[in-house]
Motif scaffolding. Structure first.
Motif, PDB file in Angstrom:
ATOM      1  N   ASP A   1       0.908  -1.010  -0.159  1.00  0.00           N
ATOM      2  CA  ASP A   1      -0.116  -0.116  -0.028  1.00  0.00           C
ATOM      3  C   ASP A   1       1.098   1.205   0.084  1.00  0.00           C
ATOM      4  OD1 ASP A   1      -2.279  -1.452   0.126  1.00  0.00           O
ATOM      5  OD2 ASP A   1      -2.864  -0.849   1.941  1.00  0.00           O
ATOM      6  N   ILE A   2       0.396   2.141  -0.599  1.00  0.00           N
ATOM      7  CA  ILE A   2       0.950   3.528  -0.820  1.00  0.00           C
ATOM      8  C   ILE A   2       0.137   4.649  -0.529  1.00  0.00           C
ATOM      9  CG2 ILE A   2       2.344   5.033  -2.560  1.00  0.00           C
ATOM     10  CD1 ILE A   2       2.893   2.337  -4.216  1.00  0.00           C
ATOM     11  N   THR A   3       0.259   5.116   0.700  1.00  0.00           N
ATOM     12  CA  THR A   3      -0.769   6.244   1.179  1.00  0.00           C
ATOM     13  C   THR A   3      -0.146   7.259   1.919  1.00  0.00           C
ATOM     14  OG1 THR A   3      -0.953   5.074   3.417  1.00  0.00           O
ATOM     15  CG2 THR A   3      -2.137   4.092   1.588  1.00  0.00           C
ATOM     16  N   ASN A   4      -0.840   8.160   2.528  1.00  0.00           N
ATOM     17  CA  ASN A   4      -0.796   9.080   3.212  1.00  0.00           C
ATOM     18  C   ASN A   4       0.455  10.114   2.975  1.00  0.00           C
ATOM     19  OD1 ASN A   4      -1.730   7.093   5.058  1.00  0.00           O
ATOM     20  ND2 ASN A   4      -1.269   8.320   6.716  1.00  0.00           N
ATOM     21  N   GLY A   5       0.230  10.706   1.728  1.00  0.00           N
ATOM     22  CA  GLY A   5       1.294  11.482   1.126  1.00  0.00           C
ATOM     23  C   GLY A   5       2.550  11.237   0.390  1.00  0.00           C
ATOM     24  N   ALA A   6       2.316   9.884   0.362  1.00  0.00           N
ATOM     25  CA  ALA A   6       3.629   9.236  -0.152  1.00  0.00           C
ATOM     26  C   ALA A   6       3.915   9.609  -1.755  1.00  0.00           C
ATOM     27  CB  ALA A   6       3.649   7.501  -0.178  1.00  0.00           C
ATOM     28  N   ASP A   7       5.142   9.785  -2.223  1.00  0.00           N
ATOM     29  CA  ASP A   7       5.124  10.397  -3.410  1.00  0.00           C
ATOM     30  C   ASP A   7       6.335  10.038  -4.215  1.00  0.00           C
ATOM     31  OD1 ASP A   7       4.435  12.208  -5.589  1.00  0.00           O
ATOM     32  OD2 ASP A   7       5.159  13.930  -4.688  1.00  0.00           O
ATOM     33  N   LEU A   8       6.293  10.026  -5.633  1.00  0.00           N
ATOM     34  CA  LEU A   8       7.418   9.682  -6.212  1.00  0.00           C
ATOM     35  C   LEU A   8       8.216   8.259  -6.241  1.00  0.00           C
ATOM     36  CD1 LEU A   8       9.493  13.135  -6.156  1.00  0.00           C
ATOM     37  CD2 LEU A   8       8.054  12.560  -7.745  1.00  0.00           C
ATOM     38  N   VAL A   9       7.101   7.256  -6.584  1.00  0.00           N
ATOM     39  CA  VAL A   9       7.282   5.826  -6.316  1.00  0.00           C
ATOM     40  C   VAL A   9       7.279   5.161  -7.422  1.00  0.00           C
ATOM     41  CG1 VAL A   9       6.465   3.717  -5.133  1.00  0.00           C
ATOM     42  CG2 VAL A   9       6.445   5.974  -3.942  1.00  0.00           C
ATOM     43  N   THR A  10       8.668   4.200  -7.626  1.00  0.00           N
ATOM     44  CA  THR A  10       8.244   3.177  -8.914  1.00  0.00           C
ATOM     45  C   THR A  10       8.449   2.026  -8.409  1.00  0.00           C
ATOM     46  OG1 THR A  10      10.030   4.625 -10.255  1.00  0.00           O
ATOM     47  CG2 THR A  10       9.841   2.371 -10.796  1.00  0.00           C
ATOM     48  N   VAL A  11       7.354   0.950  -8.946  1.00  0.00           N
ATOM     49  CA  VAL A  11       7.264  -0.387  -8.519  1.00  0.00           C
ATOM     50  C   VAL A  11       7.309  -1.173  -9.703  1.00  0.00           C
ATOM     51  CG1 VAL A  11       5.363  -1.748  -7.706  1.00  0.00           C
ATOM     52  CG2 VAL A  11       5.461   0.413  -6.927  1.00  0.00           C
ATOM     53  N   SER A  12       8.233  -1.994  -9.806  1.00  0.00           N
ATOM     54  CA  SER A  12       8.733  -2.523 -11.253  1.00  0.00           C
ATOM     55  C   SER A  12       9.185  -3.998 -11.098  1.00  0.00           C
ATOM     56  CB  SER A  12       9.773  -1.559 -11.868  1.00  0.00           C
ATOM     57  OG  SER A  12      11.135  -1.858 -10.984  1.00  0.00           O
ATOM     58  N   TRP A  13       8.873  -4.914 -12.135  1.00  0.00           N
ATOM     59  CA  TRP A  13       9.196  -6.286 -12.071  1.00  0.00           C
ATOM     60  C   TRP A  13       8.792  -6.948 -10.867  1.00  0.00           C
ATOM     61  CZ3 TRP A  13      10.338  -7.495 -17.024  1.00  0.00           C
ATOM     62  CH2 TRP A  13      11.131  -6.368 -17.727  1.00  0.00           C
ATOM     63  N   ASN A  14       7.753  -6.740 -10.318  1.00  0.00           N
ATOM     64  CA  ASN A  14       7.308  -7.753  -8.992  1.00  0.00           C
ATOM     65  C   ASN A  14       6.405  -8.616  -9.436  1.00  0.00           C
ATOM     66  OD1 ASN A  14       8.836  -5.761  -7.093  1.00  0.00           O
ATOM     67  ND2 ASN A  14       7.556  -4.377  -8.120  1.00  0.00           N
ATOM     68  N   ARG A  15       5.877  -9.435  -8.582  1.00  0.00           N
ATOM     69  CA  ARG A  15       4.927 -10.318  -8.588  1.00  0.00           C
ATOM     70  C   ARG A  15       4.120 -10.392  -7.540  1.00  0.00           C
ATOM     71  NH1 ARG A  15       5.599 -15.516 -11.913  1.00  0.00           N
ATOM     72  NH2 ARG A  15       7.281 -15.165 -13.305  1.00  0.00           N
ATOM     73  N   PHE A  16       2.970 -10.262  -7.803  1.00  0.00           N
ATOM     74  CA  PHE A  16       1.658 -10.100  -6.673  1.00  0.00           C
ATOM     75  C   PHE A  16       0.814 -11.082  -6.782  1.00  0.00           C
ATOM     76  CE2 PHE A  16       3.313  -5.590  -7.621  1.00  0.00           C
ATOM     77  CZ  PHE A  16       3.646  -5.373  -6.372  1.00  0.00           C
ATOM     78  N   VAL A  17       0.714 -12.123  -5.861  1.00  0.00           N
ATOM     79  CA  VAL A  17       0.225 -13.554  -6.079  1.00  0.00           C
ATOM     80  C   VAL A  17      -1.014 -13.624  -5.271  1.00  0.00           C
ATOM     81  CG1 VAL A  17       0.870 -15.994  -6.247  1.00  0.00           C
ATOM     82  CG2 VAL A  17       2.503 -14.322  -6.836  1.00  0.00           C
ATOM     83  N   ASP A  18      -1.964 -14.002  -5.767  1.00  0.00           N
ATOM     84  CA  ASP A  18      -3.161 -14.996  -5.024  1.00  0.00           C
ATOM     85  C   ASP A  18      -3.454 -14.192  -3.722  1.00  0.00           C
ATOM     86  OD1 ASP A  18      -5.013 -16.867  -4.614  1.00  0.00           O
ATOM     87  OD2 ASP A  18      -3.781 -18.211  -4.240  1.00  0.00           O
ATOM     88  N   HIS A  19      -3.829 -12.896  -3.864  1.00  0.00           N
ATOM     89  CA  HIS A  19      -4.428 -12.181  -2.775  1.00  0.00           C
ATOM     90  C   HIS A  19      -5.699 -11.315  -3.126  1.00  0.00           C
ATOM     91  CE1 HIS A  19      -3.442  -9.888   0.821  1.00  0.00           C
ATOM     92  NE2 HIS A  19      -3.681  -8.686   0.225  1.00  0.00           N
ATOM     93  N   ASP A  20      -6.207 -10.862  -2.236  1.00  0.00           N
ATOM     94  CA  ASP A  20      -7.602 -10.166  -2.578  1.00  0.00           C
ATOM     95  C   ASP A  20      -6.989  -8.650  -2.645  1.00  0.00           C
ATOM     96  OD1 ASP A  20     -10.005  -9.016  -3.069  1.00  0.00           O
ATOM     97  OD2 ASP A  20     -10.819  -9.443  -0.841  1.00  0.00           O
ATOM     98  N   LYS A  21      -6.912  -7.645  -1.770  1.00  0.00           N
ATOM     99  CA  LYS A  21      -6.926  -6.379  -2.000  1.00  0.00           C
ATOM    100  C   LYS A  21      -5.401  -6.111  -1.836  1.00  0.00           C
ATOM    101  CE  LYS A  21     -11.066  -5.419   0.448  1.00  0.00           C
ATOM    102  NZ  LYS A  21     -11.789  -4.798   1.626  1.00  0.00           N
ATOM    103  N   VAL A  22      -4.879  -5.557  -3.107  1.00  0.00           N
ATOM    104  CA  VAL A  22      -3.316  -5.773  -3.410  1.00  0.00           C
ATOM    105  C   VAL A  22      -2.816  -4.631  -3.098  1.00  0.00           C
ATOM    106  CG1 VAL A  22      -1.506  -6.064  -5.201  1.00  0.00           C
ATOM    107  CG2 VAL A  22      -3.635  -7.742  -5.156  1.00  0.00           C
ATOM    108  N   MET A  23      -3.193  -3.328  -3.565  1.00  0.00           N
ATOM    109  CA  MET A  23      -2.551  -2.078  -3.591  1.00  0.00           C
ATOM    110  C   MET A  23      -3.449  -1.000  -3.618  1.00  0.00           C
ATOM    111  SD  MET A  23       0.461  -0.626  -6.185  1.00  0.00           S
ATOM    112  CE  MET A  23       1.287  -2.078  -6.187  1.00  0.00           C
ATOM    113  N   LEU A  24      -3.256  -0.208  -2.531  1.00  0.00           N
ATOM    114  CA  LEU A  24      -4.216   0.902  -2.270  1.00  0.00           C
ATOM    115  C   LEU A  24      -3.189   2.086  -2.460  1.00  0.00           C
ATOM    116  CD1 LEU A  24      -7.144   2.102  -1.354  1.00  0.00           C
ATOM    117  CD2 LEU A  24      -6.049   2.002   1.036  1.00  0.00           C
ATOM    118  N   ILE A  25      -3.246   3.180  -3.295  1.00  0.00           N
ATOM    119  CA  ILE A  25      -2.842   4.336  -3.536  1.00  0.00           C
ATOM    120  C   ILE A  25      -3.564   5.406  -3.069  1.00  0.00           C
ATOM    121  CG2 ILE A  25      -1.550   5.846  -5.022  1.00  0.00           C
ATOM    122  CD1 ILE A  25      -0.798   3.196  -6.853  1.00  0.00           C
ATOM    123  N   GLY A  26      -3.447   5.996  -1.909  1.00  0.00           N
ATOM    124  CA  GLY A  26      -4.405   6.863  -1.233  1.00  0.00           C
ATOM    125  C   GLY A  26      -5.473   6.318  -0.470  1.00  0.00           C
TER     126      GLY A  26
END
Length: 440
Positions: free
Chosen positions: A261-286
């Motif tokens: 999760d990327i929240t609370n005013g986080a900024d300038l983030v790169t998420v690259s070449w990853n695996r996200f596997v068999d999960h419900d709520k994966v990534m919240l931005i804000g």
């Protein structure tokens, strides 16, 4: 019973994841070892401005190789890691379990439980059939909260500024931890498998979507931080995927929160070449519609990631200018699938050249769900094939079935030159290169 045991065991007697040359990435080289590598220019939002160099400048006294949870915490600065700016390189060698005491012995849910807490009693006390639809309150709920605090003290570890956290070899893994980058800048996380941030003490919320179990920990949480690069890592639920979780009160007993999760005013983030596997709520931005201070922040790039059998939030966005490009989405069946791109308040998602493998019962219109947002620019999308006939205008598909229409444009363009593959090459290159154990 181990720490990840109460839900899986049913809580006692109560009914109770095209071979084409890859685009330029920060590949390991003989000249620069993995732990000293930095984010290449043009590689997403985290490359803007001064870029992201992590702990590449750390002196030898601040280069650590760790094999236990205690060693990992100490290498990151222990209880003082949040706010620390000392350049550090922390190399994770082999599997590390956060639910391990200083003596090396495993910790269980019972070890964290407050004496006044019992999972059986909690389920009996707050059963909607007798408790109704009000929020849990009283001594038993207070004991659950204290229990959760006990676990959090053990499993949450902060990562300070100017840090590179990197896996050594193919089997670097952190299990059961709530790794947190909060109030930091210039952080690199690479080549680690993050698994099973398991909350022993989920809270029942009868007012959330008709009744939901909510848990506390993300495998990795980025908040109030900037210039963060998360690369070539794997995120999953370990031994407790969604299919392994029971239901109570008619809802899945959810023991996980987000994978990243990327929240609370986080900024300038790169998420690259990853695996996200068999999960419900994966990534919240804000995290909230009411957090207006997030305006102008939450600028995130997601590229060349594999979303394998994920349910939703890949990502869900509020406020941010989010670039979603060259990702591969694999969802073989409709059961458990909710959506992929969540268009939230004032979000501005630019989606380019993504590839979807969708099973029966999932239509292109289902890729998008709107949570108060008004626009989404999506181009180059392929669904279930590499031929021109597989090209899909995702926004048009959504608009054909929903009102009001989404605007198929956004008012920004990336201020960096990210190298992308043609969409038809995405499954091959992402499948071959994404995830932990593929570099170093």
């Amino acid at each position: 019973m181990g720490v990840r045991g109460w839900a899986a065991a049913g809580i006692g007697a109560v009914a109770l994841a095209a071979g084409v040359a890859p685009a330029a990435v920060a590949a390991p080289t003989a000249e620069v070892p993995l732990e000293r590598q930095v984010l290449p220019p043009g590689d997403g939002w985290a490359s803007v401005g001064p870029g992201t160099t992590g702990g590449s400048g750390a002196d030898e006294a601040h280069v650590f190789t760790v094999r236990t949870w205690e060693e990992l915490r100490a290498a990151l600065g222990g209880a003082g890691a949040r706010g620390d700016t000392t350049p550090r390189i922390v190399r994770v060698a082999g599997p590390i379990d956060a639910n391990t005491g200083p003596d090396g012995q495993p910790l269980t849910c019972e070890d964290y439980a407050d004496p006044a807490y019992s999972p059986e009693e909690y389920l009996q006390a707050y059963d909607p059939a007798t408790w109704g639809d009000q929020e849990p309150a009283g001594p038993l709920e207070d004991a659950r909260a204290r229990s959760q605090e006990n676990q959090e003290e053990q499993v949450r570890q902060y990562v300070g500024s100017n840090v590179t956290l990197v896996g050594v070899g193919p089997d670097a893994r952190i299990v059961g931890a709530a790794m947190t980058v909060r109030g930091s800048t210039n952080v690199i996380v690479r080549n680690i498998r993050f698994s099973d941030a398991y909350d022993c003490f989920p809270a029942w919320d009868p007012g959330d979507s008709g009744g939901t179990w909510n848990s506390e920990y993300d495998n990795l949480w980025i908040a109030e931080s900037s210039h963060v690069w998360v690369d070539h890592s794997t995120f999953d639920d370990g031994e407790h995927p969604p299919s392994a979780l029971p239901e109570y009160f008619g809802a899945k007993y959810e023991v996980h929160d987000g994978l990243l999760d990327i929240t609370n005013g986080a900024d300038l983030v790169t998420v690259s070449w990853n695996r996200f596997v068999d999960h419900d709520k994966v990534m919240l931005i804000g995290s909230s519609d009411s957090r207006l201070t997030d305006r102008g922040k939450l600028r995130v790039t997601l590229h060349h990631n594999l979303f394998d059998r994920t349910g939703q939030r890949t990502p869900r966005v509020r406020f941010g200018q989010v670039h979603v490009a060259n990702n591969h989405y694999v969802r073989p069946d409709a059961a458990g699938y909710v959506y992929s791109w969540g268009v939230g308040r004032e979000s501005a998602i630019l989606a380019e050249d993504n590839f979807f493998d969708l099973g029966p019962g999932i239509a292109p219109a289902d890729i998008v769900t709107v949570y108060g947002g008004t626009g989404l620019a999506a181009s180059g999308t392929l669904v279930n094939g590499r031929s021109p006939e597989s090209a899909v205008d995702v926004v048009a598909a959504y608009n054909a079935e929903h009102d009001p229409d989404l605007d198929p444009s956004v008012t920004w363009q990336p201020p960096y030159d990210l190298q992308l593959h043609p969409t038809q090459a995405v499954p091959g290159v992402v499948g071959a290169q994404a995830g932990a154990g593929r570099i170093g």
